[in-house]
Design a protein around this motif. Structure first.
Motif, mmCIF file in Angstrom:
data_model
loop_
_atom_site.group_PDB
_atom_site.id
_atom_site.type_symbol
_atom_site.label_atom_id
_atom_site.label_comp_id
_atom_site.label_asym_id
_atom_site.label_seq_id
_atom_site.Cartn_x
_atom_site.Cartn_y
_atom_site.Cartn_z
ATOM 1 N N GLY A 61 0.803 -1.219 0.000
ATOM 2 C CA GLY A 61 0.000 0.000 0.000
ATOM 3 C C GLY A 61 0.833 1.265 0.000
ATOM 4 O O GLY A 61 0.583 2.206 -0.765
ATOM 5 N N ALA A 62 1.858 1.334 0.870
ATOM 6 C CA ALA A 62 2.713 2.524 0.915
ATOM 7 C C ALA A 62 3.585 2.622 -0.334
ATOM 8 O O ALA A 62 3.868 3.728 -0.816
ATOM 9 C CB ALA A 62 3.580 2.501 2.167
ATOM 10 N N ALA A 63 4.029 1.475 -0.867
ATOM 11 C CA ALA A 63 4.811 1.489 -2.110
ATOM 12 C C ALA A 63 3.970 2.017 -3.267
ATOM 13 O O ALA A 63 4.479 2.730 -4.143
ATOM 14 C CB ALA A 63 5.320 0.084 -2.424
ATOM 15 N N ALA A 64 2.677 1.689 -3.274
ATOM 16 C CA ALA A 64 1.784 2.221 -4.307
ATOM 17 C C ALA A 64 1.671 3.741 -4.170
ATOM 18 O O ALA A 64 1.641 4.464 -5.175
ATOM 19 C CB ALA A 64 0.399 1.575 -4.191
ATOM 20 N N LYS A 65 1.622 4.225 -2.944
ATOM 21 C CA LYS A 65 1.584 5.670 -2.706
ATOM 22 C C LYS A 65 2.868 6.327 -3.224
ATOM 23 O O LYS A 65 2.823 7.402 -3.836
ATOM 24 C CB LYS A 65 1.415 5.937 -1.214
ATOM 25 N N ALA A 66 4.019 5.687 -2.986
ATOM 26 C CA ALA A 66 5.294 6.218 -3.484
ATOM 27 C C ALA A 66 5.306 6.228 -5.002
ATOM 28 O O ALA A 66 5.771 7.185 -5.635
ATOM 29 C CB ALA A 66 6.446 5.368 -2.948
ATOM 30 N N TYR A 67 4.787 5.164 -5.622
ATOM 31 C CA TYR A 67 4.728 5.038 -7.084
ATOM 32 C C TYR A 67 3.846 6.134 -7.690
ATOM 33 O O TYR A 67 4.193 6.728 -8.715
ATOM 34 C CB TYR A 67 4.175 3.653 -7.422
ATOM 35 N N ASN A 136 -3.390 -8.575 5.251
ATOM 36 C CA ASN A 136 -3.803 -8.304 3.877
ATOM 37 C C ASN A 136 -2.679 -7.706 3.054
ATOM 38 O O ASN A 136 -2.554 -7.978 1.862
ATOM 39 C CB ASN A 136 -5.016 -7.362 3.871
ATOM 40 N N GLY A 137 -1.845 -6.875 3.677
ATOM 41 C CA GLY A 137 -0.710 -6.304 2.965
ATOM 42 C C GLY A 137 0.214 -7.379 2.442
ATOM 43 O O GLY A 137 0.676 -7.332 1.295
ATOM 44 N N LEU A 138 0.484 -8.365 3.283
ATOM 45 C CA LEU A 138 1.346 -9.467 2.862
ATOM 46 C C LEU A 138 0.648 -10.325 1.812
ATOM 47 O O LEU A 138 1.270 -10.767 0.837
ATOM 48 C CB LEU A 138 1.709 -10.323 4.080
ATOM 49 N N ALA A 139 -0.642 -10.569 2.002
ATOM 50 C CA ALA A 139 -1.384 -11.417 1.069
ATOM 51 C C ALA A 139 -1.386 -10.837 -0.337
ATOM 52 O O ALA A 139 -1.274 -11.566 -1.324
ATOM 53 C CB ALA A 139 -2.814 -11.612 1.570
ATOM 54 N N ILE A 140 -1.497 -9.508 -0.442
ATOM 55 C CA ILE A 140 -1.471 -8.860 -1.760
ATOM 56 C C ILE A 140 -0.140 -9.115 -2.447
ATOM 57 O O ILE A 140 -0.077 -9.417 -3.643
ATOM 58 C CB ILE A 140 -1.728 -7.351 -1.605
ATOM 59 N N PHE A 141 0.951 -8.989 -1.692
ATOM 60 C CA PHE A 141 2.287 -9.193 -2.246
ATOM 61 C C PHE A 141 2.462 -10.632 -2.721
ATOM 62 O O PHE A 141 2.944 -10.898 -3.831
ATOM 63 C CB PHE A 141 3.323 -8.863 -1.173
ATOM 64 N N VAL A 142 2.049 -11.585 -1.888
ATOM 65 C CA VAL A 142 2.206 -13.000 -2.229
ATOM 66 C C VAL A 142 1.332 -13.377 -3.416
ATOM 67 O O VAL A 142 1.731 -14.163 -4.279
ATOM 68 C CB VAL A 142 1.879 -13.879 -1.006
ATOM 69 N N ALA A 143 0.123 -12.808 -3.483
ATOM 70 C CA ALA A 143 -0.772 -13.110 -4.598
ATOM 71 C C ALA A 143 -0.140 -12.712 -5.925
ATOM 72 O O ALA A 143 -0.280 -13.419 -6.929
ATOM 73 C CB ALA A 143 -2.100 -12.382 -4.412
ATOM 74 N N ASN A 300 -5.860 -2.958 -7.642
ATOM 75 C CA ASN A 300 -4.759 -2.802 -6.686
ATOM 76 C C ASN A 300 -3.398 -3.097 -7.303
ATOM 77 O O ASN A 300 -2.424 -3.335 -6.578
ATOM 78 C CB ASN A 300 -4.967 -3.716 -5.475
ATOM 79 N N ALA A 301 -3.290 -3.088 -8.627
ATOM 80 C CA ALA A 301 -2.040 -3.477 -9.294
ATOM 81 C C ALA A 301 -0.867 -2.589 -8.889
ATOM 82 O O ALA A 301 0.283 -3.055 -8.857
ATOM 83 C CB ALA A 301 -2.229 -3.448 -10.806
ATOM 84 N N ASN A 302 -1.108 -1.325 -8.585
ATOM 85 C CA ASN A 302 -0.012 -0.433 -8.193
ATOM 86 C C ASN A 302 0.649 -0.861 -6.887
ATOM 87 O O ASN A 302 1.763 -0.427 -6.570
ATOM 88 C CB ASN A 302 -0.499 1.011 -8.074
ATOM 89 N N ASN A 303 -0.044 -1.719 -6.120
ATOM 90 C CA ASN A 303 0.562 -2.254 -4.898
ATOM 91 C C ASN A 303 1.778 -3.128 -5.194
ATOM 92 O O ASN A 303 2.542 -3.456 -4.285
ATOM 93 C CB ASN A 303 -0.459 -3.077 -4.106
ATOM 94 N N VAL A 388 -12.694 -5.986 0.897
ATOM 95 C CA VAL A 388 -12.941 -4.545 0.868
ATOM 96 C C VAL A 388 -12.299 -3.932 -0.364
ATOM 97 O O VAL A 388 -11.109 -4.085 -0.603
ATOM 98 C CB VAL A 388 -12.386 -3.867 2.142
ATOM 99 N N ARG A 389 -13.060 -3.231 -1.173
ATOM 100 C CA ARG A 389 -12.542 -2.658 -2.420
ATOM 101 C C ARG A 389 -12.838 -1.164 -2.551
ATOM 102 O O ARG A 389 -12.419 -0.528 -3.496
ATOM 103 C CB ARG A 389 -13.160 -3.395 -3.627
#
Length: 581
Positions: A61-67, A136-143, A300-303, A388-389
């Motif tokens: 999530g924070a990396a997406a904000k940086a991007y 959820n932050g970790l799950a997004i990365f692993v997915a 959520n691809a920018n994550n 949650v979307r």
């Protein structure tokens, strides 16, 4: 995913489980299980303080904000640094001098048992919600890496976290946090330095960034961005120093060690985040369409901005190490949260209300049961959050802090600053804060502010940023103002409450002498040092799997940093050695 990456992740899981088993022997009392018996070295406490302030969300999530928005995201983490520096100068010493085991004991001393129970039962669900967001932050990365469903990751990591927290309480939590800190810092620093070097240095990286590097995108009024930065840094400072998060300072042997731990955590938050966000900044400069690269992540691809650089520009095997670091960044705060919940339940519910004469064995048993239940509920909540979307992952984290955390954080921050308030000021301020949150979420409309900017409409980013800003300002002004105003109704306490309150005031003025301090066990440094040295050697050994010296050098650098850190930790088994160095 390459086989090497898979083996690295499996090896990491085995290593953390081994560390948890080794440090289980330190937790032989309920105080040891809850807060390490107040015998942890300052560097162990500092590592835990640092690791509990972020999670894999930082790299999604924070990396997406940086991007998307450049430099702005740094302010959130530099707010953590500011908070720890404030703690080192004022709060860390005061919390440790109270001579308590759990944060809720601070609340009880300051506001009495009614507020203590009020805070206790509200803190449980908030802790579970925090853990769900981290998972959820970790799950997004692993997915994105494995192209698998989020739910499998949530269950697997939730099980690991619960095992580590149950096995030895605060000792296994803090020990694994140190190892995970070393692993995380060595990997992310190396990746950040590699990305900065290959892009041509900081000047070229900023030049390549496709949007305004300071303000980011989707912003019409720079004043909104500046206001957001100011408010967010204030929010992080409040969250770092309130009584509910003081557990990180209670584990040290005295107030001087607590201050050292705060200085260490603050310094790490100055440098670390800069290196964390270089890869997503570089990815933005490449103008890659992450939605086409990671279609399984949808909106959520920018994550996956951080992940993209690892996958396409780093040597094979680094992805596995980064995955291990991401898991570490989630395991650390979650195990600490579960341990904190267990300590609160044992001291403030079980021993405080249900069984005041509970034996050490009974307290240890209830602590493990409470840890298991908290872990189970965190996994269930994470599975619900996965659907949650409505908001981005970054926005969800910000709104959670503004609407739910602040009603508890503000009065618990002011507890040791404004002392002449009645006991009921504790629980009543929370009620006021929750009413403010309800109003800001269900009634308040950001578009009411359009006339102030002479604007016809806000952009999506401005709308969300102003939502967070207004919620936080309302909490500080109304909830904080209400708490301070209760001084008008202050009356000296009587009876047992007068005794407790006066003892608290007395403790705040007394230095913790040597007779009160628990003996610091040098085996902390001995065990962690040897484990880190072994881990460093293994990672350096992985360089043999590559032919290119460029690839070899990355693994050798990471492994060497871990090995050197292990040598320093091993020296700390003899405190006199460090004192003379």
């Amino acid at each position: 995913m390459e086989q090497l990456d898979f083996y690295i992740i499996v090896g990491y899981f085995a290593f953390i489980i081994f560390a948890a088993v080794v440090f289980k022997r330190f937790a032989n009392t309920s105080s040891g299980y809850i807060r390490g018996g107040g015998a942890m070295m300052w560097w162990m406490a500092g590592a835990t303080a640092f690791m509990t302030q972020f999670s894999a969300w930082t790299f999604t999530g924070a990396a997406a904000k940086a991007y998307e928005d450049g430099l702005t995201v740094l302010m959130l983490f530099w707010g953590n640094a500011l908070g720890f520096f404030v703690a080192a100068l004022y709060f860390a010493e005061r919390y440790r001098k109270l001579r308590v085991d759990t944060p809720m004991e601070v609340i009880k001393l300051r506001f009495g048992q009614v507020s203590e129970q009020f805070y206790t039962w509200l803190s449980f669900p908030l802790g579970i919600i925090s853990a769900a967001i981290w998972l959820n932050g970790l799950a997004i990365f692993v997915a994105a890496v494995f192209d698998i469903d989020l739910y499998v990751t949530i269950v697997i990591v939730g099980t690991l976290v619960t095992f580590v927290a149950i096995s030895g309480g605060a000792w296994t939590v803090s020990a694994t946090n140190v190892i995970q800190l070393i692993l995380l810092v060595s990997i992310t620093m190396t990746v950040g330095a590699f990305a900065l070097y290959t892009t041509g240095g900081p000047t070229q990286m900023v030049a390549n960034y496709p949007r305004d590097f300071v303000l980011g995108s989707d912003i019409q009024y720079w004043q909104i961005s500046v206001l957001w930065v100011f408010i967010i840094m204030g929010k992080q400072t409040i969250n770092t120093n309130n009584a509910l998060t003081c557990y990180r300072f209670l584990v040290t042997s005295n107030e001087k060690e607590a201050k050292k731990a705060a200085w260490v955590a603050g310094a790490l938050f100055i440098v670390g985040p800069v290196m964390w966000f270089i890869p997503p900044w570089v990815t933005a400069g490449l103008e890659v369409n992450l939605h086409s690269v990671y279609p399984n992540l949808g909106a959520n691809a920018n994550n996956a901005a951080y992940l993209y650089y690892i996958e396409y520009f780093m040597p094979k095997g680094i992805l596995g190490l980064v995955m291990a670091a991401m898991i570490a960044a989630t395991v650390a705060p979650m195990t600490t949260a579960l341990n904190r919940n267990a300590g609160i339940f044992v001291r403030n519910v079980y021993q405080g209300v249900i069984n005041p004469h509970a034996s050490e064995c009974q307290q240890m048993t209830m602590g493990k049961i409470a840890t298991f239940v908290s872990g189970l509920l965190s996994v269930v909540a994470a599975l619900l959050f996965a659907s949650v979307r409505e908001y981005s992952f970054f926005d969800l984290m910000m709104l959670f802090g503004a609407l739910l955390q602040m009603p508890l954080s503000i009065p618990s921050l002011l507890a040791l600053v404004v002392l002449r308030t009645p006991d009921w000021s504790g629980w009543s301020s929370i009620v006021v804060g929750l009413l403010v949150s309800a109003f800001m979420h269900f009634v308040f409309e950001v578009n009411w502010l359009l006339p102030l900017f002479s604007a016809e409409a806000f952009t999506h980013r401005e709308y969300v940023d102003l939502t967070v800003v207004c919620a936080l300002i309302a909490q500080v002004v109304i909830t904080g103002g209400f708490f301070i105003s209760t001084q008008l109704f202050y009356k000296p306490r009587t009876g047992q409450r007068a005794t407790e309150f006066n003892q608290m005031l007395s403790n705040l003025t007394k230095t913790i002498d040597k007779d009160e301090q628990a003996k610091v066990d040098g085996r902390q440094g001995q065990y962690l040092g040897r484990m880190s040295q072994g881990l460093g050697v293994v990672i350096v050994g992985l360089s043999l799997a590559f032919d290119s010296w460029a690839d070899k050098s990355v693994f050798m650098m990471i492994g060497s940093v871990i090995f050197i850190a292990g040598c320093h930790l091993y020296r700390s088994r003899n405190p006199c050695a460090l004192a003379s160095s």
